[in-house]
Design a protein around this motif. Structure first.
Motif, PDB file in Angstrom:
ATOM      1  N   UNK A   1      44.405  18.133  30.444  1.00  0.00           N
ATOM      2  CA  UNK A   1      44.089  17.155  29.389  1.00  0.00           C
ATOM      3  C   UNK A   1      44.290  15.699  29.789  1.00  0.00           C
ATOM      4  N   UNK A   2      44.849  15.449  30.965  1.00  0.00           N
ATOM      5  CA  UNK A   2      45.052  14.068  31.406  1.00  0.00           C
ATOM      6  C   UNK A   2      44.246  13.750  32.666  1.00  0.00           C
ATOM      7  N   UNK A   3      43.230  14.553  32.959  1.00  0.00           N
ATOM      8  CA  UNK A   3      42.393  14.345  34.140  1.00  0.00           C
ATOM      9  C   UNK A   3      41.042  13.754  33.758  1.00  0.00           C
ATOM     10  N   UNK A   4      40.567  12.852  34.618  1.00  0.00           N
ATOM     11  CA  UNK A   4      39.267  12.219  34.416  1.00  0.00           C
ATOM     12  C   UNK A   4      38.513  12.286  35.743  1.00  0.00           C
ATOM     13  N   UNK A   5      37.256  12.687  35.673  1.00  0.00           N
ATOM     14  CA  UNK A   5      36.387  12.733  36.849  1.00  0.00           C
ATOM     15  C   UNK A   5      35.439  11.540  36.787  1.00  0.00           C
ATOM     16  N   UNK A   6      35.293  10.846  37.906  1.00  0.00           N
ATOM     17  CA  UNK A   6      34.328   9.749  38.035  1.00  0.00           C
ATOM     18  C   UNK A   6      33.207  10.226  38.945  1.00  0.00           C
TER      19      UNK A   6
ATOM     20  N   UNK B   1      32.476   8.446  33.574  1.00  0.00           N
ATOM     21  CA  UNK B   1      33.756   9.126  33.463  1.00  0.00           C
ATOM     22  C   UNK B   1      33.641  10.332  32.531  1.00  0.00           C
ATOM     23  N   UNK B   2      34.239  11.441  32.948  1.00  0.00           N
ATOM     24  CA  UNK B   2      34.292  12.649  32.135  1.00  0.00           C
ATOM     25  C   UNK B   2      35.730  13.125  32.079  1.00  0.00           C
ATOM     26  N   UNK B   3      36.284  13.300  30.894  1.00  0.00           N
ATOM     27  CA  UNK B   3      35.690  13.084  29.586  1.00  0.00           C
ATOM     28  C   UNK B   3      35.535  11.600  29.289  1.00  0.00           C
ATOM     29  N   UNK B   4      34.740  11.290  28.288  1.00  0.00           N
ATOM     30  CA  UNK B   4      34.497   9.886  27.947  1.00  0.00           C
ATOM     31  C   UNK B   4      35.661   9.281  27.172  1.00  0.00           C
ATOM     32  N   UNK B   5      36.535  10.121  26.636  1.00  0.00           N
ATOM     33  CA  UNK B   5      37.706   9.633  25.913  1.00  0.00           C
ATOM     34  C   UNK B   5      38.817  10.676  26.001  1.00  0.00           C
ATOM     35  N   UNK B   6      40.046  10.186  26.130  1.00  0.00           N
ATOM     36  CA  UNK B   6      41.227  11.053  26.126  1.00  0.00           C
ATOM     37  C   UNK B   6      42.069  10.697  24.916  1.00  0.00           C
ATOM     38  N   UNK B   7      42.680  11.688  24.293  1.00  0.00           N
ATOM     39  CA  UNK B   7      43.611  11.424  23.198  1.00  0.00           C
ATOM     40  C   UNK B   7      44.978  11.935  23.605  1.00  0.00           C
ATOM     41  N   UNK B   8      45.969  11.051  23.506  1.00  0.00           N
ATOM     42  CA  UNK B   8      47.344  11.382  23.857  1.00  0.00           C
ATOM     43  C   UNK B   8      48.234  11.165  22.644  1.00  0.00           C
ATOM     44  N   UNK B   9      49.302  11.954  22.520  1.00  0.00           N
ATOM     45  CA  UNK B   9      50.215  11.747  21.404  1.00  0.00           C
ATOM     46  C   UNK B   9      51.106  10.528  21.647  1.00  0.00           C
ATOM     47  N   UNK B  10      51.415   9.830  20.562  1.00  0.00           N
ATOM     48  CA  UNK B  10      52.353   8.705  20.644  1.00  0.00           C
ATOM     49  C   UNK B  10      53.733   9.283  20.942  1.00  0.00           C
TER      50      UNK B  10
END
Length: 113
Positions: A24-29, A34-43
């Motif tokens: 859930x914290x990985x991004x591919x360029x 960029x994939x995914x186009x958005x990441x959601x993380x908890x505060x």
């Protein structure tokens, strides 16, 4: 706890093509941006951070750098090499990240919910 999740995510992202559902914290360029186009993380608690892993998988892209303008972070993205970037998660906010030319843009949403 968040640091442990980030560490586990970074370890699973060391492959050439990380699967976002498993990391859930990985991004591919790549040539599509960029994939995914958005990441959601908890505060998290005061001073908390999350580690994101960026991997460039194509030479056919301008995403050869990862830039977080609001955080004054700019790092090169060598081909097929995971690059770790720490971002603050201690306040609800949206952080934009982009390629060095600002042609590809995405975001990290730190959610207070």
């Amino acid at each position: 706890m968040i640091a442990l999740v980030a560490l586990l995510g970074a370890m699973s992202c060391g492959k050439k093509s990380p699967a976002p559902d498993r990391c859930p914290t990985c991004v591919v360029a790549d040539e599509h941006g960029f994939t995914p186009s958005s990441l959601t993380l908890p505060k998290g608690a005061v001073g908390s951070k999350a580690t994101l892993t960026f991997t460039r998988t194509s030479d056919e892209t301008c995403a050869r750098d990862i830039v977080f303008p609001d955080l004054s972070i700019k790092k090169p993205l060598p081909l097929n090499t995971p690059v770790l970037v720490e971002v603050p998660t201690d306040a609800a906010k949206t952080l934009t990240f982009q390629c060095g030319m600002a042609m590809y843009k995405s975001s990290v949403v730190v959610s207070g919910l």
